[in-house]
Scaffold this motif. Structure first.
Motif, PDB file in Angstrom:
ATOM      1  N   ALA A  21      21.039   0.475   9.356  1.00  0.00           N
ATOM      2  CA  ALA A  21      19.946   0.304   8.391  1.00  0.00           C
ATOM      3  C   ALA A  21      18.594   0.478   9.087  1.00  0.00           C
ATOM      4  CB  ALA A  21      20.030  -1.069   7.747  1.00  0.00           C
ATOM      5  N   TRP A  59      12.805   2.781   3.172  1.00  0.00           N
ATOM      6  CA  TRP A  59      13.291   1.445   3.517  1.00  0.00           C
ATOM      7  C   TRP A  59      14.283   0.959   2.480  1.00  0.00           C
ATOM      8  CZ3 TRP A  59      12.768  -2.690   0.256  1.00  0.00           C
ATOM      9  CH2 TRP A  59      11.838  -2.547  -0.783  1.00  0.00           C
ATOM     10  N   HIS A  60      14.097   1.415   1.246  1.00  0.00           N
ATOM     11  CA  HIS A  60      15.013   1.042   0.174  1.00  0.00           C
ATOM     12  C   HIS A  60      16.365   1.744   0.356  1.00  0.00           C
ATOM     13  CE1 HIS A  60      14.884  -0.405  -4.222  1.00  0.00           C
ATOM     14  NE2 HIS A  60      16.076  -0.542  -3.723  1.00  0.00           N
ATOM     15  N   GLN A  61      16.268   3.008   0.817  1.00  0.00           N
ATOM     16  CA  GLN A  61      17.509   3.728   1.141  1.00  0.00           C
ATOM     17  C   GLN A  61      18.279   2.997   2.235  1.00  0.00           C
ATOM     18  OE1 GLN A  61      16.987   7.778   2.197  1.00  0.00           O
ATOM     19  NE2 GLN A  61      16.171   8.376   0.210  1.00  0.00           N
ATOM     20  N   SER A  62      17.513   2.438   3.198  1.00  0.00           N
ATOM     21  CA  SER A  62      18.149   1.711   4.301  1.00  0.00           C
ATOM     22  C   SER A  62      19.068   0.617   3.782  1.00  0.00           C
ATOM     23  CB  SER A  62      17.091   1.075   5.200  1.00  0.00           C
ATOM     24  OG  SER A  62      16.495   2.046   5.994  1.00  0.00           O
ATOM     25  N   VAL A  63      18.619  -0.048   2.727  1.00  0.00           N
ATOM     26  CA  VAL A  63      19.433  -1.125   2.163  1.00  0.00           C
ATOM     27  C   VAL A  63      20.742  -0.563   1.619  1.00  0.00           C
ATOM     28  CG1 VAL A  63      19.526  -2.966   0.470  1.00  0.00           C
ATOM     29  CG2 VAL A  63      17.381  -2.456   1.620  1.00  0.00           C
ATOM     30  N   SER A  64      20.651   0.587   0.918  1.00  0.00           N
ATOM     31  CA  SER A  64      21.881   1.208   0.402  1.00  0.00           C
ATOM     32  C   SER A  64      22.804   1.592   1.545  1.00  0.00           C
ATOM     33  CB  SER A  64      21.538   2.462  -0.401  1.00  0.00           C
ATOM     34  OG  SER A  64      20.308   2.316  -1.037  1.00  0.00           O
ATOM     35  N   ARG A  85      20.085   8.779  -7.748  1.00  0.00           N
ATOM     36  CA  ARG A  85      19.249   7.591  -7.768  1.00  0.00           C
ATOM     37  C   ARG A  85      18.720   7.267  -6.375  1.00  0.00           C
ATOM     38  NH1 ARG A  85      22.429   3.038 -10.974  1.00  0.00           N
ATOM     39  NH2 ARG A  85      23.553   4.685 -12.042  1.00  0.00           N
ATOM     40  N   VAL A  86      19.614   7.355  -5.376  1.00  0.00           N
ATOM     41  CA  VAL A  86      19.234   6.937  -4.021  1.00  0.00           C
ATOM     42  C   VAL A  86      18.245   7.921  -3.406  1.00  0.00           C
ATOM     43  CG1 VAL A  86      20.121   6.515  -1.696  1.00  0.00           C
ATOM     44  CG2 VAL A  86      21.397   5.712  -3.682  1.00  0.00           C
ATOM     45  N   LEU A 130      14.555   7.163  -3.777  1.00  0.00           N
ATOM     46  CA  LEU A 130      14.054   5.864  -3.338  1.00  0.00           C
ATOM     47  C   LEU A 130      13.225   6.016  -2.065  1.00  0.00           C
ATOM     48  CD1 LEU A 130      17.256   3.672  -3.730  1.00  0.00           C
ATOM     49  CD2 LEU A 130      15.250   3.648  -5.190  1.00  0.00           C
ATOM     50  N   PRO A 131      12.280   5.089  -1.819  1.00  0.00           N
ATOM     51  CA  PRO A 131      11.590   5.102  -0.524  1.00  0.00           C
ATOM     52  C   PRO A 131      12.584   4.815   0.595  1.00  0.00           C
ATOM     53  CG  PRO A 131      11.024   3.146  -1.813  1.00  0.00           C
ATOM     54  CD  PRO A 131      11.756   4.065  -2.731  1.00  0.00           C
TER      55      PRO A 131
END
Lengths: 278, 162
Positions: B142, B101-106, B94-95, B98-99
């Motif tokens: 992040a 910046w979205h990965q950064s959140v994870s 799933r990760v 992801l774009p």
């Protein structure tokens, strides 16, 4: 499944490492593997130091030489007086039937410039088990007590500074011999004398020295000076802050001390004794 | 076949070595609490990229070495990295898509988990630690994650790690 094994192993390791010291050999073996990396990190700093030395001008060197000469003369003069006092002290102690050993064996170690866990105060030294460094060995610099050795690896060792929140050091005031325990606060330049009553005879500026109780640190080494004394009648104890005399975050070279020995190692004598609170 | 599949192991090892060295580089006092956990970041990347090769076991071993390197209780980082590796493996499909910046959140959440475990272990030891500062590495990691990701992806493509 593998997750479960790894998590259990971690918890087991932590428990054993915290409670007992069986894992010191494992740690030492792994430290040998990690050491080249740390050495590689340290190398540029060492090279930089070498370069500044190599590129120093003749004039700067002469000036430094001059300064060191004067300093040495001063220290020599002071040492002469100290020798006399030491002899007198020995004589008096003989009269009192108690013996004291002066002149501990020391070894100069270099601080390896690598960073450790930012939430504890530790430094790494380039001397280890091969140089007879032992766990719990006191560490001083030119100005005072720095800390003690925590982990001994064959080629290196890590030491806990007296400012670490898990470190407690038995001390006394030089002026009146009042005993206390200096506990690290985790801040770079603060120690706290705990459990001193509000009416204790402590004055700002008093010299704090090691008391030698606990058997780990030799007595009489300077620790620092009293920075502030706060008394609050609502509190059972006074809040006494000590400023360490040693330059804990600045020095490159430190001295490892073998307490009370001028020759052979004394591992057995100091292996046990006062326990560090970490 | 397996020879074709498993290549570029050296690149993985090398990236971890560099991460370990970055963990040990001396930083000024104010910057030290902000040092991103490089080994954790590298582990997350390799777990996302080659989940069949880098996983829980490797995370545990890396954690042990990190404990020795930083002088913490043996097992503290090991526990953290084990869980980070496990969760990354769980969600890697799933990760991965992801774009950035979205990965950064994870990544932020994973590092927060890692730091929470460190804080918990310190707490059990009875050592007082600075409060909010503990989570500052999560923020820096992040922010730095896109660059870490791109650099390691280039490394992976260059050495054809698969």
């Amino acid at each position: 499944m593998r997750l479960l094994v790894c998590v259990l192993a971690s918890v087991l390791f932590m428990t054993v490492d915290h409670r007992r010291h069986h894992l010191e050999t494992v740690r030492a073996a792994m430290a040998v593997i990690v050491y080249p990396l740390q050495f590689a990190v340290h190398a540029p700093f060492r090279g930089g130091k070498w370069l500044t030395d190599a590129l120093a001008t003749r004039r700067a060197l002469r000036e430094e030489n001059e300064r060191l000469r004067t300093q040495q003369l001063l220290i020599q003069a002071r040492l002469g007086k100290y020798e006399e006092l030491a002899a007198e002290n020995r004589r008096l102690r003989k009269l009192l039937d108690s013996s004291v050993k002066v002149g501990d064996r020391v070894l100069i170690a270099e601080v390896v410039s690598v960073d450790m866990d930012p939430f504890s105060r530790q430094i790494m030294l380039n001397k280890g088990g091969n140089d007879e460094v032992f766990r719990g060995q006191p560490l001083i610099d030119a100005h005072g007590v720095m800390g003690q050795v925590m982990h001994v690896n064959p080629l290196s060792s890590t030491a806990l500074l007296i400012t670490d929140p898990g470190h407690a050091l038995p001390v006394q005031l030089n002026r009146n011999g009042l005993r206390a325990v200096a506990v690290g606060t985790g801040a770079t330049s603060d120690l706290e004398l705990t459990h001193l009553p509000n009416n204790a005879d402590v004055v700002v500026g008093d010299l704090v020295v090691t008391s030698g109780l606990g058997g780990r640190f030799p007595s009489g080494y300077p620790v620092g000076r009293i920075l502030s004394v706060e008394t609050d009648t609502g509190q059972p104890f006074a809040k006494v802050i000590v400023e360490p005399a040693a330059q804990l975050e600045r020095n490159r070279e430190v001295l490892l001390v073998w307490p009370g020995k001028e020759g052979a190692s004394n591992k057995a004598q100091y292996a046990e004794g006062q326990e560090v609170r970490s | 076949m397996s020879l074709v599949r498993h290549q570029g192991g050296k690149a993985i090892v090398l990236s971890f070595l560099v991460a370990f060295m970055l963990m040990a580089v001396p930083l000024p006092e104010w910057a030290d609490p902000w040092r991103p956990p490089w080994v954790t970041l590298a582990l997350i990347y390799w777990c996302l990229a080659v989940p069949d090769r880098v996983g829980v076991g490797i995370g545990w071993v890396l954690g042990l070495f990190l404990d020795v390197l930083t002088g913490t209780l043996l097992g503290q980082h090991a526990l953290g990295l084990t869980l980070v590796a496990f969760i990354t493996l769980r969600f890697h499909k799933r990760v991965r898509v992801l774009p950035l910046w979205h990965q950064s959140v994870s990544v932020l959440l994973l590092v927060v988990l890692d730091r929470s475990i460190a804080l918990w272990v310190k707490g059990i030891q009875g050592l007082a630690t600075a409060d909010g500062v503990v989570f500052s590495p999560a923020l820096t990691s992040a922010i730095l994650w896109p660059w870490v990701f791109i650099v390691l992806r280039d490394v992976r493509r260059k050495y054809r790690v698969a």
